[in-house]
Design a protein around this motif. Structure first.
Motif, short mmCIF file in Angstrom:
data_model
loop_
_atom_site.label_atom_id
_atom_site.label_comp_id
_atom_site.label_asym_id
_atom_site.label_seq_id
_atom_site.Cartn_x
_atom_site.Cartn_y
_atom_site.Cartn_z
N ASP A 37 0.67 -8.23 -37.69
CA ASP A 37 1.85 -7.15 -37.07
C ASP A 37 1.89 -6.51 -37.75
O ASP A 37 1.14 -6.22 -38.35
CB ASP A 37 3.15 -7.87 -36.79
CG ASP A 37 3.83 -8.52 -37.99
OD1 ASP A 37 4.47 -7.84 -39.27
OD2 ASP A 37 4.93 -10.18 -38.09
N SER A 38 2.79 -5.63 -36.93
CA SER A 38 3.20 -3.96 -37.43
C SER A 38 3.61 -4.25 -39.31
O SER A 38 3.31 -2.86 -40.05
CB SER A 38 3.77 -4.02 -36.57
OG SER A 38 4.73 -3.99 -36.45
N HIS A 90 -6.68 -7.36 -33.81
CA HIS A 90 -5.17 -7.39 -32.46
C HIS A 90 -3.96 -7.40 -33.40
O HIS A 90 -4.17 -8.63 -34.06
CB HIS A 90 -5.16 -8.29 -32.05
CG HIS A 90 -4.19 -8.49 -30.93
ND1 HIS A 90 -4.15 -7.18 -29.92
CD2 HIS A 90 -3.29 -8.81 -30.67
CE1 HIS A 90 -2.79 -7.14 -28.94
NE2 HIS A 90 -2.15 -8.38 -30.03
N LEU A 129 0.33 -6.56 -33.39
CA LEU A 129 1.63 -6.68 -32.23
C LEU A 129 2.97 -5.89 -33.03
O LEU A 129 2.29 -6.28 -34.72
CB LEU A 129 1.76 -8.37 -31.58
CG LEU A 129 1.55 -9.39 -32.84
CD1 LEU A 129 2.80 -9.99 -32.12
CD2 LEU A 129 0.33 -9.96 -32.31
N SER A 181 8.17 -9.98 -29.40
CA SER A 181 6.62 -9.39 -29.28
C SER A 181 6.08 -11.32 -28.64
O SER A 181 4.39 -11.49 -28.00
CB SER A 181 5.55 -9.10 -30.40
OG SER A 181 5.90 -7.98 -30.68
N LYS A 182 6.66 -12.10 -29.12
CA LYS A 182 5.82 -13.62 -28.36
C LYS A 182 6.39 -13.29 -27.42
O LYS A 182 7.11 -14.78 -26.75
CB LYS A 182 6.68 -14.02 -29.49
CG LYS A 182 6.01 -16.16 -29.97
CD LYS A 182 6.90 -16.63 -31.09
CE LYS A 182 7.33 -17.66 -30.01
NZ LYS A 182 8.04 -18.82 -30.82
N THR A 183 5.80 -13.10 -26.52
CA THR A 183 5.19 -13.00 -24.99
C THR A 183 4.23 -13.75 -24.39
O THR A 183 3.32 -13.18 -25.05
CB THR A 183 6.20 -11.54 -24.54
OG1 THR A 183 5.17 -10.68 -24.69
CG2 THR A 183 7.48 -11.51 -25.16
N GLU A 192 1.74 -9.43 -24.75
CA GLU A 192 1.16 -9.95 -25.77
C GLU A 192 0.24 -11.04 -26.07
O GLU A 192 -0.97 -10.63 -26.51
CB GLU A 192 2.35 -9.95 -27.60
CG GLU A 192 2.50 -8.36 -27.27
CD GLU A 192 2.32 -7.65 -27.88
OE1 GLU A 192 0.91 -7.75 -28.39
OE2 GLU A 192 2.79 -6.79 -27.88
N ARG A 204 -3.00 -9.44 -24.50
CA ARG A 204 -3.22 -8.94 -25.32
C ARG A 204 -4.23 -9.08 -26.13
O ARG A 204 -5.51 -8.55 -26.43
CB ARG A 204 -2.55 -7.36 -25.63
CG ARG A 204 -1.74 -6.46 -24.51
CD ARG A 204 -0.68 -5.86 -25.09
NE ARG A 204 0.00 -6.24 -25.66
CZ ARG A 204 1.23 -5.55 -24.48
NH1 ARG A 204 0.92 -4.94 -23.11
NH2 ARG A 204 2.46 -6.09 -24.73
N ALA A 205 -3.73 -10.04 -26.95
CA ALA A 205 -4.66 -11.18 -27.49
C ALA A 205 -5.79 -11.83 -26.57
O ALA A 205 -7.00 -11.63 -27.12
CB ALA A 205 -3.98 -12.26 -28.17
N LEU A 234 1.88 -17.49 -31.26
CA LEU A 234 1.04 -16.82 -30.37
C LEU A 234 -0.93 -16.66 -30.73
O LEU A 234 -1.45 -16.66 -29.58
CB LEU A 234 1.39 -15.03 -30.23
CG LEU A 234 0.84 -13.89 -29.00
CD1 LEU A 234 2.09 -13.30 -28.17
CD2 LEU A 234 -0.48 -13.20 -29.76
N SER A 235 -0.82 -16.07 -31.65
CA SER A 235 -2.39 -16.85 -32.06
C SER A 235 -2.92 -18.30 -31.68
O SER A 235 -4.23 -18.38 -30.82
CB SER A 235 -1.95 -16.36 -33.33
OG SER A 235 -2.04 -15.19 -34.21
#
Length: 370
Positions: free
Chosen positions: A46-47, A73, A75, A81-83, A86, A89-90, A116-117
């Motif tokens: 993440d950022s 990747h 996010l 962001s846990k959507t 996203e 996009r992954a 998410l991953s």
């Protein structure tokens, strides 16, 4: 790197894997690369974490395995962001990499990145490897272990996901030195959970060492992580798909998730409880409800409150959240059956249990008391 030897916890069951805990692990390219079966690696971060560690992990991997094809990747940081967007996009990042069935997703970050991953890895080509590289205390002791992956939707947390055990978990305790104090203490809420649900001796140990843990003592944190992971690993091995005993790991979470969802997921700069803080409040509510139902002594609830306060964690519902609204959020919990509430309560410290058919009136009374 450091000369301090890492600690190891083995997770058994149908899909066994190892948890490695110690300083300097993210710089050990061979330790990372040994879990990569093929040539394709997607590094997800993440950022906030990526600027600190992503380049180093990439360099360590390539030094050990120059043949690797590594995609990245990143996010935006935060629960928002846990959507599904996203997640999509992954998946597109895996497609752009040309990831094959022996690809590996490396989850470098906290619980949002790990969840998410892991879900992306579970879905790409019906399942590829995922190695969890947790960078928060909360992720090290909870979300990275056990293979529960998910994203959130407007109706609630973690409602879309899959069980997908990681190939390995590698926890570099050195990164905790860069963790904001609030995040460190939020992770300690999940540590307290393991003592509260099944280990009164560990609870006592936490009481004795609360000051050092809250201050970030590295040796105490390493021991707390290892003991927490061992507890979770044993339960997960016995109940990998949460058919029974594993539900106990949700102590405080039904209340906590309701608070998170109702307040709006905590994001950087927002005055809202984060996940660990919400779980701390949730455990107190579960303990108070247990007392109200004559299932546990009030003194044990008071000890829990005292320990959480010594770790500088919240113990009351934030102002402005309506009890009825929280109850409605709780109805979406995955433990419920046929629309009836099933909650993780306790008989006292170290004696958690799943209780079915808890009446709304009792829950509302506890929520109203805060």
């Amino acid at each position: 790197m450091t000369d301090t030897p890492p600690l190891h916890v083995a997770v058994g069951g149908e899909h066994p894997y190892s948890i490695t805990i110690g300083p300097g692990q993210l710089a050990d390219g061979h330790a990372l690369a040994r879990h990569v079966r093929g040539r394709h690696v997607l590094l997800v971060s993440d950022s906030e974490v990526a600027p600190l560690y992503l380049a180093g992990v990439r360099a360590a991997l390539l030094q050990a395995r120059p043949d690797l094809l590594i995609g990245e990747h990143v996010l935006p940081a935060g629960e928002a962001s846990k959507t599904l967007a996203e997640f999509g996009r992954a998946i597109e990042a895996l497609a752009a990499l040309g990831a094959t069935r022996d690809a590996c997703v490396l989850a470098l970050g906290g619980g949002v990145v790990g969840d998410l991953s892991g879900f992306a890895a579970a879905c790409w080509m019906r399942g590829v490897d995922c190695v969890q590289l947790p960078t928060t205390l909360l992720a090290m002791v909870d979300s990275s272990v056990g293979g529960k992956t998910a994203v959130d939707i407007a109706a609630g947390k973690n409602l879309v996901g899959a069980f997908h055990p990681p190939r390995a978990v590698i926890a570099d305790t050195q990164v905790l030195s860069t963790l904001p104090v609030r995040e460190l203490r939020a992770g300690l809420a999940e540590v307290v959970k393991y003592g509260a649900l099944g280990d009164p001796e560990f609870f006592d140990w936490l009481q004795r060492h609360a000051q050092g843990l809250s201050a970030g003592d590295s040796a105490l944190l390493a021991e707390a992580i290892a003991r927490s992971c061992a507890h979770k690993a044993a339960i997960v091995a016995r109940d990998p798909l949460e058919k029974g005993e594993r539900a106990l790991l949700n102590l405080g979470h039904t209340f906590g998730h309701a608070i998170e969802t109702e307040q709006g997921y905590a994001a950087p700069g927002r005055d809202a409880l984060n996940h660990g803080e919400a779980v701390a409040v949730g455990m107190v509510l579960a303990a108070r409800l247990s007392t109200a139902l004559d299932r546990a002594p009030a003194a044990d609830a008071d000890r829990l409150v005292a320990l959480l306060q010594s770790l500088q964690l919240p113990v009351a519902i934030p102002a402005g959240l309506a009890p009825q609204a929280l109850l409605e959020r709780m109805r979406l919990d995955k433990k419920n059956v046929a629309g009836r509430l099933r909650l993780v309560l306790w008989r006292g410290i170290g004696k958690a249990e799943v209780v079915a058919d808890v009446h709304d009136e009792a829950v509302l009374a506890v929520l109203a008391a805060g």
